[in-house]
Scaffold this motif. Structure first.
Motif, short mmCIF file in Angstrom:
data_model
loop_
_atom_site.label_atom_id
_atom_site.label_comp_id
_atom_site.label_asym_id
_atom_site.label_seq_id
_atom_site.Cartn_x
_atom_site.Cartn_y
_atom_site.Cartn_z
N UNK A 74 0.83 -1.21 0.00
CA UNK A 74 0.00 0.00 0.00
C UNK A 74 0.86 1.26 0.00
N UNK A 75 2.06 1.19 0.61
CA UNK A 75 3.02 2.30 0.48
C UNK A 75 3.38 2.50 -0.99
N UNK A 76 3.55 1.38 -1.69
CA UNK A 76 3.86 1.43 -3.12
C UNK A 76 2.74 2.13 -3.89
N UNK A 77 1.50 1.75 -3.62
CA UNK A 77 0.36 2.35 -4.31
C UNK A 77 0.31 3.85 -4.05
N UNK A 78 0.56 4.24 -2.80
CA UNK A 78 0.54 5.66 -2.43
C UNK A 78 1.64 6.42 -3.17
N UNK A 79 2.87 5.90 -3.11
CA UNK A 79 4.00 6.58 -3.73
C UNK A 79 3.84 6.65 -5.25
N UNK A 80 3.45 5.55 -5.86
CA UNK A 80 3.24 5.50 -7.31
C UNK A 80 2.18 6.52 -7.73
N UNK A 81 1.09 6.58 -6.99
CA UNK A 81 0.00 7.49 -7.34
C UNK A 81 0.42 8.94 -7.24
N UNK A 82 1.12 9.30 -6.16
CA UNK A 82 1.56 10.68 -5.98
C UNK A 82 2.57 11.08 -7.07
#
Length: 264
Positions: A159-167
């Motif tokens: 979920x950190x990955x999803x957050x970072x990728x999205x931003x």
């Protein structure tokens, strides 16, 4: 064949995904429902067809843990002339327990679903979204994206990955017609297992809990306002703010004590 514009929702047969499909339908949108090939998916699609007969609903049963699933979904849309202007990457898999308690294959599947399929769908559908006057992507992360969580390490990392990728991608797209909203909900009771974990985690979990319907409505409202990060609920937002004050080691100990309960 169809020239209608659709909202595509993954994980659409249960929980937040189902709530997104229902909320989008209530707002007059046509929906493409994507989820595992189970009877529940067809039931949700048929329910929406009956409730909103003037709108279009189509469903595709597919396992997003399969590497070629994102391409199959795009092919399905192109073969039926389905144009997408909102992509909701909701499908995901959680777990709690010691890292060694599950086989490697489980974590590989979890990472494939939570990260790789989301990236694949975003990459494949982005040209279609960019061709629209306005396009939206909702990537479903979690409050877990903001923390390192013992006994839930792969999930929180994904979920950190999803957050970072999205931003990061949002910055790339800031001069385009597409906006990405990353959703970071706290506890959302979507099935009996989640409800049991929420009960075990105590008062804080109950205070931060939101229904799937509340999450979907709030997130869509914020998405249309151009919000890039959405945390539904007053207590989850307060909890995140407090969490930045607590020293890292103390925070890690608190989370470890909380989530070890789920593994007993």
């Amino acid at each position: 064949m169809s020239s209608l514009v659709y909202t595509l929702v993954t994980g659409a047969s249960n929980g937040i995904g189902k709530a997104f499909a229902e909320e989008c339908a209530a707002r007059g949108q046509n929906i493409l429902l994507v989820a595992l090939p189970e009877p529940k998916l067809e039931e949700v699609a048929n329910h929406l067809k009956e409730k909103y007969p003037q709108q279009a609903f189509h469903h595709l049963g597919i396992n997003l843990m399969e590497k070629d699933a994102p391409q199959q979904i795009l092919d399905w849309c192109q073969n039926h002339d389905f144009t997408v202007d909102i992509l909701i990457n909701n499908a995901g898999l959680g777990n709690s327990g010691p890292f060694t308690s599950l086989p490697t294959e489980f974590y590989q599947g979890q990472m494939q679903l939570n990260m790789l399929s989301l990236v694949g769908l975003t990459h494949l559908f982005l040209p279609m979204l960019l061709a629209k006057p306005k396009g939206y992507i909702i990537n479903v992360a979690s409050m877990a994206a903001f923390y390192d969580i013992p006994f839930k390490g792969i999930y929180s990392a994904s979920k950190k990955f999803v957050y970072s990728f999205s931003r990061s991608l949002n910055k790339e797209l800031e001069s385009t017609s597409v906006n990405i909203t990353v959703l970071c909900p706290a506890s959302v009771p979507t099935n009996p297992d989640v409800m049991l974990r929420e009960k075990e985690l105590g008062l804080m979990a109950r205070l931060t809990s939101q229904t799937p319907e509340q999450v979907a409505q709030y997130t869509l409202d914020k998405m249309y306002q151009g919000k890039q990060v959405v945390i539904p609920g007053f207590f989850p937002r307060l909890y995140k703010r407090i969490g930045t004050i607590v020293p890292y080691r103390a925070r890690l100990n608190i989370l470890a004590k909380q989530f070890i309960k789920n593994s007993k």
